[in-house]
Design a protein around this motif. Structure first.
Motif, short mmCIF file in Angstrom:
data_model
loop_
_atom_site.label_atom_id
_atom_site.label_comp_id
_atom_site.label_asym_id
_atom_site.label_seq_id
_atom_site.Cartn_x
_atom_site.Cartn_y
_atom_site.Cartn_z
N GLN A 203 3.15 -7.90 11.60
CA GLN A 203 2.15 -8.93 11.31
C GLN A 203 1.03 -8.37 10.45
O GLN A 203 0.55 -9.04 9.52
CB GLN A 203 1.59 -9.49 12.62
N PHE A 204 0.61 -7.14 10.74
CA PHE A 204 -0.44 -6.52 9.93
C PHE A 204 0.04 -6.31 8.49
O PHE A 204 -0.71 -6.58 7.54
CB PHE A 204 -0.85 -5.19 10.55
N ALA A 205 1.28 -5.84 8.33
CA ALA A 205 1.82 -5.65 6.98
C ALA A 205 1.89 -6.98 6.24
O ALA A 205 1.60 -7.05 5.04
CB ALA A 205 3.20 -5.01 7.06
N GLY B 14 8.55 -1.65 0.83
CA GLY B 14 8.60 -2.03 -0.58
C GLY B 14 7.40 -2.88 -0.97
O GLY B 14 6.79 -2.67 -2.02
N TRP B 15 7.04 -3.86 -0.11
CA TRP B 15 5.86 -4.69 -0.39
C TRP B 15 4.60 -3.82 -0.47
O TRP B 15 3.78 -3.98 -1.37
CB TRP B 15 5.65 -5.74 0.70
N ARG C 231 4.27 -0.61 -1.07
CA ARG C 231 4.23 0.27 -2.24
C ARG C 231 3.85 -0.51 -3.50
O ARG C 231 3.05 -0.04 -4.31
CB ARG C 231 5.60 0.93 -2.44
N ALA C 232 4.44 -1.69 -3.67
CA ALA C 232 4.14 -2.49 -4.86
C ALA C 232 2.67 -2.89 -4.90
O ALA C 232 2.01 -2.80 -5.95
CB ALA C 232 5.02 -3.74 -4.88
N ASN C 233 2.13 -3.30 -3.76
CA ASN C 233 0.72 -3.68 -3.69
C ASN C 233 -0.19 -2.48 -3.94
O ASN C 233 -1.20 -2.58 -4.65
CB ASN C 233 0.40 -4.28 -2.32
N ALA C 234 0.18 -1.33 -3.37
CA ALA C 234 -0.63 -0.13 -3.53
C ALA C 234 -0.66 0.32 -4.99
O ALA C 234 -1.71 0.73 -5.51
CB ALA C 234 -0.08 1.00 -2.65
N MET C 235 0.48 0.23 -5.66
CA MET C 235 0.54 0.63 -7.08
C MET C 235 -0.34 -0.28 -7.94
O MET C 235 -1.04 0.19 -8.83
CB MET C 235 1.98 0.59 -7.57
N ALA C 236 -0.30 -1.58 -7.66
CA ALA C 236 -1.12 -2.51 -8.43
C ALA C 236 -2.60 -2.27 -8.17
O ALA C 236 -3.42 -2.27 -9.10
CB ALA C 236 -0.75 -3.94 -8.06
N ASN C 237 -2.95 -2.04 -6.91
CA ASN C 237 -4.35 -1.76 -6.58
C ASN C 237 -4.80 -0.45 -7.20
O ASN C 237 -5.96 -0.32 -7.66
CB ASN C 237 -4.53 -1.68 -5.06
N GLN C 238 -3.90 0.52 -7.24
CA GLN C 238 -4.27 1.83 -7.73
C GLN C 238 -4.57 1.84 -9.22
O GLN C 238 -5.40 2.62 -9.69
CB GLN C 238 -3.15 2.83 -7.41
N GLN C 239 -3.90 0.97 -9.96
CA GLN C 239 -4.15 0.90 -11.40
C GLN C 239 -5.61 0.53 -11.69
O GLN C 239 -6.28 1.18 -12.50
CB GLN C 239 -3.21 -0.12 -12.05
N ALA C 240 -6.09 -0.50 -11.00
CA ALA C 240 -7.48 -0.91 -11.19
C ALA C 240 -8.44 0.15 -10.65
O ALA C 240 -9.47 0.47 -11.26
CB ALA C 240 -7.73 -2.25 -10.49
#
Length: 268
Positions: free
Chosen positions: A43-45, A172-173, A175-184
């Motif tokens: 649920q947290f994820a 997978g979700w 990692r994808a979110n973390a990569m997008a956040n990390q770019q900014a």
């Protein structure tokens, strides 16, 4: 001499009876804890994924089809997490009833309830073959327990595999979110101050190190995967009547306690 042999036989029989009961008790405790902890983590994820998408939407093209596509994707995730939550509840209840059977409950009602729960696991992965029922060692279980285990060996294994697959999706979700956040984050907190050539603030070092670390949520999901692997191992050991089954269920409880403790620290 005959009394001594008789006493030895009684003690041996008692040990044979007690070991499966203790294993089933540990299985029930681990099953309840597994269901509760993994549900909370799932649920947290999901909440993190929904929050990320909600923040992302205003930055995407303001078009109806874009909004609909993102909304549909999130609805699918919600439905998947909800279905796994139901299955986790069923698993927890299953192990509780199995403990009752191991303790001597051979009633029709309990056997039927176990069968109904196991039949609900059919939505899980079909990669588990019915042959897994052959793992059941009849000599290590009562006749009723052996009957239940042979019937339910594959469905329970499949249910655990389904949870494992869900955890892999959530990694997978994440990692994808973390990569997008990390770019900014990289551009504003790391690269920007660095290339300006000015004196870097004290917080820059910490910010740079944080970009190299695996997100806490991903680490938690990985540890939940490990606990699931051990649940599968413990279940198979229980089927075989293996004396290590109880210890493996205890190991799972320790792993889940650690996940739950760390989850409380990262939740807002």
């Amino acid at each position: 001499m005959h009394k001594l042999l008789l006493a030895s036989a009684v003690l041996a029989c008692s040990a044979c009876t007690t070991a499966p009961v203790n294993t089933a008790t540990n299985a029930a405790q681990a099953g309840r804890q597994y269901a509760t902890t993994v549900k909370q983590l799932n649920q947290f994820a999901l909440d993190e994924s929904l929050g990320f998408t909600a923040n992302l939407l205003p930055q995407l093209p303001r078009q109806a089809d874009v909004l609909q596509a993102q909304t549909d994707a999130m609805r699918q995730r919600v439905a998947l997490v909800d279905s796994v939550a139901v299955q986790l509840d069923q698993l927890g209840r299953y192990f509780e009833l199995l403990n009752a059977v191991a303790s001597g409950d051979d009633s029709v009602a309990t056997g039927k309830a176990l069968g109904q729960l196991a039949s609900g696991f059919k939505i899980a992965s079909s990669s588990v073959g019915d042959g897994i029922g052959r793992l059941v060692a009849n000599g290590h279980h009562s006749s009723q327990m052996a009957k239940v285990l042979q019937r339910d060996a594959a469905p329970v294994s499949a249910a655990l595999q389904a949870v494992q697959a869900q955890l892999a999706l959530e990694i997978g979700w994440t990692r994808a979110n973390a990569m997008a956040n990390q770019q900014a984050y990289w551009q504003s907190k790391i690269e920007g101050p660095y290339v300006e050539g000015k004196t870097l603030p004290a917080s820059w070092k910490t910010a740079w190190i944080n970009t190299l670390k695996t997100p806490d949520l991903e680490l938690l999901l990985r540890d939940a995967q490990t606990a699931t692997d051990h649940m599968v191992q413990a279940w198979h050991a229980l089927l075989r009547g293996d004396e290590n089954a109880s210890a493996t269920f205890t190991l799972v409880q320790g792993e889940l306690a650690d996940v739950e403790k760390r989850l409380k620290r990262v939740k807002p």
